[in-house]
Design a protein around this motif. Structure first.
Motif, PDB file in Angstrom:
ATOM      1  N   ILE A  16      41.377  54.589  52.278  1.00  0.00           N
ATOM      2  CA  ILE A  16      41.736  53.168  52.248  1.00  0.00           C
ATOM      3  C   ILE A  16      40.521  52.315  51.896  1.00  0.00           C
ATOM      4  CG2 ILE A  16      42.487  51.232  53.687  1.00  0.00           C
ATOM      5  CD1 ILE A  16      44.235  53.260  55.220  1.00  0.00           C
ATOM      6  N   PHE A  17      39.347  52.690  52.385  1.00  0.00           N
ATOM      7  CA  PHE A  17      38.124  51.930  52.103  1.00  0.00           C
ATOM      8  C   PHE A  17      37.814  51.948  50.604  1.00  0.00           C
ATOM      9  CE2 PHE A  17      33.472  52.080  51.491  1.00  0.00           C
ATOM     10  CZ  PHE A  17      33.153  50.813  51.935  1.00  0.00           C
ATOM     11  N   PHE A  18      37.805  53.142  50.015  1.00  0.00           N
ATOM     12  CA  PHE A  18      37.490  53.242  48.589  1.00  0.00           C
ATOM     13  C   PHE A  18      38.602  52.629  47.729  1.00  0.00           C
ATOM     14  CE2 PHE A  18      34.515  56.590  50.011  1.00  0.00           C
ATOM     15  CZ  PHE A  18      33.390  56.166  49.331  1.00  0.00           C
ATOM     16  N   LEU A  19      39.851  52.744  48.174  1.00  0.00           N
ATOM     17  CA  LEU A  19      40.954  52.127  47.445  1.00  0.00           C
ATOM     18  C   LEU A  19      40.822  50.604  47.450  1.00  0.00           C
ATOM     19  CD1 LEU A  19      43.619  52.502  45.922  1.00  0.00           C
ATOM     20  CD2 LEU A  19      44.796  52.435  48.130  1.00  0.00           C
ATOM     21  N   ILE A  21      38.011  48.909  47.676  1.00  0.00           N
ATOM     22  CA  ILE A  21      36.911  48.576  46.762  1.00  0.00           C
ATOM     23  C   ILE A  21      37.393  48.649  45.314  1.00  0.00           C
ATOM     24  CG2 ILE A  21      34.666  49.355  45.898  1.00  0.00           C
ATOM     25  CD1 ILE A  21      33.976  50.216  48.712  1.00  0.00           C
ATOM     26  N   ALA A  22      38.179  49.681  44.986  1.00  0.00           N
ATOM     27  CA  ALA A  22      38.691  49.831  43.616  1.00  0.00           C
ATOM     28  C   ALA A  22      39.595  48.659  43.234  1.00  0.00           C
ATOM     29  CB  ALA A  22      39.449  51.155  43.486  1.00  0.00           C
ATOM     30  N   ILE A  23      40.449  48.211  44.176  1.00  0.00           N
ATOM     31  CA  ILE A  23      41.344  47.081  43.893  1.00  0.00           C
ATOM     32  C   ILE A  23      40.535  45.806  43.672  1.00  0.00           C
ATOM     33  CG2 ILE A  23      43.122  45.596  44.887  1.00  0.00           C
ATOM     34  CD1 ILE A  23      44.228  48.100  46.284  1.00  0.00           C
ATOM     35  N   MET A  24      39.512  45.585  44.496  1.00  0.00           N
ATOM     36  CA  MET A  24      38.676  44.391  44.325  1.00  0.00           C
ATOM     37  C   MET A  24      37.923  44.423  43.002  1.00  0.00           C
ATOM     38  SD  MET A  24      37.186  43.530  48.140  1.00  0.00           S
ATOM     39  CE  MET A  24      36.634  45.198  48.503  1.00  0.00           C
ATOM     40  N   LEU A  25      37.406  45.592  42.634  1.00  0.00           N
ATOM     41  CA  LEU A  25      36.713  45.715  41.353  1.00  0.00           C
ATOM     42  C   LEU A  25      37.669  45.475  40.184  1.00  0.00           C
ATOM     43  CD1 LEU A  25      34.401  48.816  41.979  1.00  0.00           C
ATOM     44  CD2 LEU A  25      33.686  46.442  41.678  1.00  0.00           C
ATOM     45  N   ALA A  26      38.886  46.044  40.274  1.00  0.00           N
ATOM     46  CA  ALA A  26      39.876  45.838  39.216  1.00  0.00           C
ATOM     47  C   ALA A  26      40.240  44.360  39.087  1.00  0.00           C
ATOM     48  CB  ALA A  26      41.126  46.676  39.494  1.00  0.00           C
ATOM     49  N   TYR A  27      40.417  43.686  40.236  1.00  0.00           N
ATOM     50  CA  TYR A  27      40.729  42.247  40.214  1.00  0.00           C
ATOM     51  C   TYR A  27      39.602  41.458  39.557  1.00  0.00           C
ATOM     52  CZ  TYR A  27      41.632  37.526  41.959  1.00  0.00           C
ATOM     53  OH  TYR A  27      41.848  36.170  42.053  1.00  0.00           O
ATOM     54  N   TYR A  28      38.366  41.807  39.907  1.00  0.00           N
ATOM     55  CA  TYR A  28      37.229  41.081  39.340  1.00  0.00           C
ATOM     56  C   TYR A  28      37.111  41.316  37.837  1.00  0.00           C
ATOM     57  CZ  TYR A  28      32.466  39.409  38.674  1.00  0.00           C
ATOM     58  OH  TYR A  28      31.366  38.720  38.224  1.00  0.00           O
ATOM     59  N   VAL A  29      37.332  42.581  37.408  1.00  0.00           N
ATOM     60  CA  VAL A  29      37.223  42.894  35.981  1.00  0.00           C
ATOM     61  C   VAL A  29      38.317  42.186  35.188  1.00  0.00           C
ATOM     62  CG1 VAL A  29      37.450  44.745  34.286  1.00  0.00           C
ATOM     63  CG2 VAL A  29      36.046  45.080  36.320  1.00  0.00           C
ATOM     64  N   ILE A  30      39.556  42.142  35.735  1.00  0.00           N
ATOM     65  CA  ILE A  30      40.676  41.540  35.018  1.00  0.00           C
ATOM     66  C   ILE A  30      40.471  40.036  34.842  1.00  0.00           C
ATOM     67  CG2 ILE A  30      43.141  40.994  35.163  1.00  0.00           C
ATOM     68  CD1 ILE A  30      43.496  43.748  36.521  1.00  0.00           C
ATOM     69  N   PHE A  31      40.033  39.359  35.908  1.00  0.00           N
ATOM     70  CA  PHE A  31      39.933  37.904  35.859  1.00  0.00           C
ATOM     71  C   PHE A  31      38.541  37.400  35.502  1.00  0.00           C
ATOM     72  CE2 PHE A  31      43.604  38.742  38.569  1.00  0.00           C
ATOM     73  CZ  PHE A  31      44.554  37.904  38.001  1.00  0.00           C
ATOM     74  N   ASN A  32      37.575  38.285  35.400  1.00  0.00           N
ATOM     75  CA  ASN A  32      36.228  37.894  34.997  1.00  0.00           C
ATOM     76  C   ASN A  32      35.701  38.865  33.944  1.00  0.00           C
ATOM     77  OD1 ASN A  32      35.425  35.679  37.192  1.00  0.00           O
ATOM     78  ND2 ASN A  32      36.450  37.359  38.248  1.00  0.00           N
ATOM     79  N   GLY A  33      36.577  39.206  32.989  1.00  0.00           N
ATOM     80  CA  GLY A  33      36.214  40.216  31.992  1.00  0.00           C
ATOM     81  C   GLY A  33      35.039  39.821  31.131  1.00  0.00           C
ATOM     82  N   ILE A  34      34.964  38.538  30.747  1.00  0.00           N
ATOM     83  CA  ILE A  34      33.879  38.092  29.869  1.00  0.00           C
ATOM     84  C   ILE A  34      32.526  38.234  30.549  1.00  0.00           C
ATOM     85  CG2 ILE A  34      32.939  36.111  28.608  1.00  0.00           C
ATOM     86  CD1 ILE A  34      35.788  35.141  28.209  1.00  0.00           C
TER      87      ILE A  34
END
Length: 464
Positions: A16-19, A21-34
């Motif tokens: 759950i901890f690593f999942l 982190i992965a969700i937060m990273l995915a959210y950041y990459v999607i909405f802050n891709g540039i």
């Protein structure tokens, strides 16, 4: 009383901890891709010297290994030191042998680079001077050809061409005044751009020096990196997974070493053949064109077309010579693609032409020229990783890993493979009308496959 968590609870907590982190990273990459892309670009730019050094090391590893194995180790063996095997007794001698091999390699490398620049650059400058010196002749010839074209056509055609030229002149004037002139830098910005150019040159020289130092260190300690990496892998992961990790990194090294080194050798040979051909065909600027063809040949797929187009443009003032050059380049690239390239590179990437084109387009769009150069081996590694994971998952489900078994597959039911040519398989939209030739082909192939399987079963020894 102390509460001790069970093993499953700890596993779920870590998952759950690593999942999360992965969700937060995915959210950041999607909405802050540039911003992510800019950050990655800055990181790559800051590590450019190290990247250059690693690339140089990959190119020189075969030369270092050859010098060490065929020259240095036999010399030590003649002196009574058997350093072919790694033991504590001869560790110092092995380090000495490696340093000697790396020193000889770097001397050869620097001498080759110096020789190329010493020979090629003056010739390139002479070719460019010839082009500049003959430019008035080119202009005069174009004017004469245009005049003949006008004289051989009617007045209406001449009037149409003149009107188009006048319209183009007006459009060009508007573009220069409204678009280009505002971009012309002022005195302050000019000095700023000049200073940035100076700093860019200094940075390039600094990266080259750092790259040479890194290359020497990597060549001298490549086994150390490998040994420590294996140690970390077996410390962090299960034995089976660690074996996969080590094998994966070994595959990455083989792909990059084989592709980068082989492509450079292939491009050098193509450049030399192109120079000999241009001299024999008495084409203008043979060395300049050969350097362009050899350098652009490093770029997979698109490189030959880029080099051929640039060379033809240099010879375009004489259309016959430009046409001869294009025919020669087509023949040369066919030789490279079908004979020389496969002989040097082999199947170092394992990619089809479609995936080579995809990797060049994708990574070229992300990283420019660098993406063109390294996109193919990077995608080859990704492709191999996905294929490996797919085969592992299929094996766990006790399904076939042979790609051919899925060619005529309709669906799988209870681990039984149902084919599209079977008229009784009507589930999952599988049943469809096929042509007589297609049906005969698939039925014949299935019969041959069944016969081969029966022969294999007969050849197996009976268990007693």
């Amino acid at each position: 009383m102390k509460m001790k968590p069970e093993k499953n609870q700890v596993t779920w907590a870590i998952t759950i901890f690593f999942l999360s982190i992965a969700i937060m990273l995915a959210y950041y990459v999607i909405f802050n891709g540039i911003s992510v892309v800019k950050t990655l670009s800055k990181v790559i730019d800051s590590l450019s010297g190290i990247i250059i050094g690693v690339i140089i090391a990959f190119v020189l590893i075969p030369l270092t290994d050859g010098i060490e194995r065929k020259i240095v180790i036999p010399i030590y063996h003649m002196r009574g030191y058997d350093i072919s095997r790694s033991t504590n007794a001869n560790s110092k001698k092995r380090k000495q042998a490696r340093k000697i091999s790396v020193t000889i390699t770097m001397i050869i490398f620097l001498f080759v680079i110096y020789s190329l620049f010493r020979i090629i650059i003056p010739e390139l400058i002479d070719s460019i001077k010839q082009i500049v010196r003959k430019f008035p002749e080119y202009e005069k010839q174009i004017n004469e050809e245009s005049q003949l074209l006008f004289e051989s056509n009617s007045i209406e055609v001449q009037n149409f061409i003149n009107s188009q030229l006048d319209r183009s002149y007006v459009s060009l004037s508007e573009f220069l005044q409204e678009k280009l002139m505002p971009l012309v830098p002022s005195v302050d910005s000019f000095f700023k751009m000049a200073s940035q150019g100076v700093f860019s040159i200094i940075k390039v020289l600094f990266d080259l020096v750092v790259g040479l130092i890194v290359a020497i260190y990597v060549l001298n300690s490549k086994e150390v990196f490998s040994t420590r990496g294996k140690k970390i892998a077996y410390a962090l992961f299960r034995e089976e997974f660690a074996n996969e990790v080590v094998g994966g990194f070994r595959f990455i090294g083989d792909v990059f070493e084989g592709f980068v080194g082989g492509k450079l050798v292939d491009s050098v040979i193509i450049g030399i053949i192109c120079y000999i051909g241009c001299v024999l065909l008495k084409l203008d600027y043979p060395l300049l064109i050969s350097v362009i063809v050899g350098v652009t040949n490093i770029i997979p797929f698109f490189g030959p077309y880029i080099g051929g187009a640039i060379g033809a443009m240099l010879l375009l003032i004489t259309p016959v010579k430009a046409l001869i050059f294009l025919v020669f380049i087509i023949i040369l690239q066919q030789f490279d693609g079908n004979i020389l390239g496969p002989a040097i590179l082999g199947n170092s990437t394992g990619l089809s032409s479609f995936w080579v084109l995809f990797s060049i387009t994708f990574f070229g769009g992300m990283w420019g020229i660098v993406g063109w150069l390294v996109g193919v081996p990077i995608f080859a590694v990704i492709y191999a990783f996905i294929s490996r994971i797919t085969n592992i998952l299929l094996s766990k489900k006790e399904l076939s890993v042979d790609t051919n078994d899925y060619d005529n597959l309709a669906y799988i039911e209870n681990k039984e493979y149902k084919t599209l040519t079977d008229e009784h398989n009507d589930k999952y939209n599988a049943h469809k009308e096929v042509g007589m030739v297609t049906k005969l082909y698939h039925n014949g192939r299935d019969k041959v496959k069944n016969v081969v399987e029966k022969i294999k079963k007969k050849d197996k020894p009976e268990e007693k």
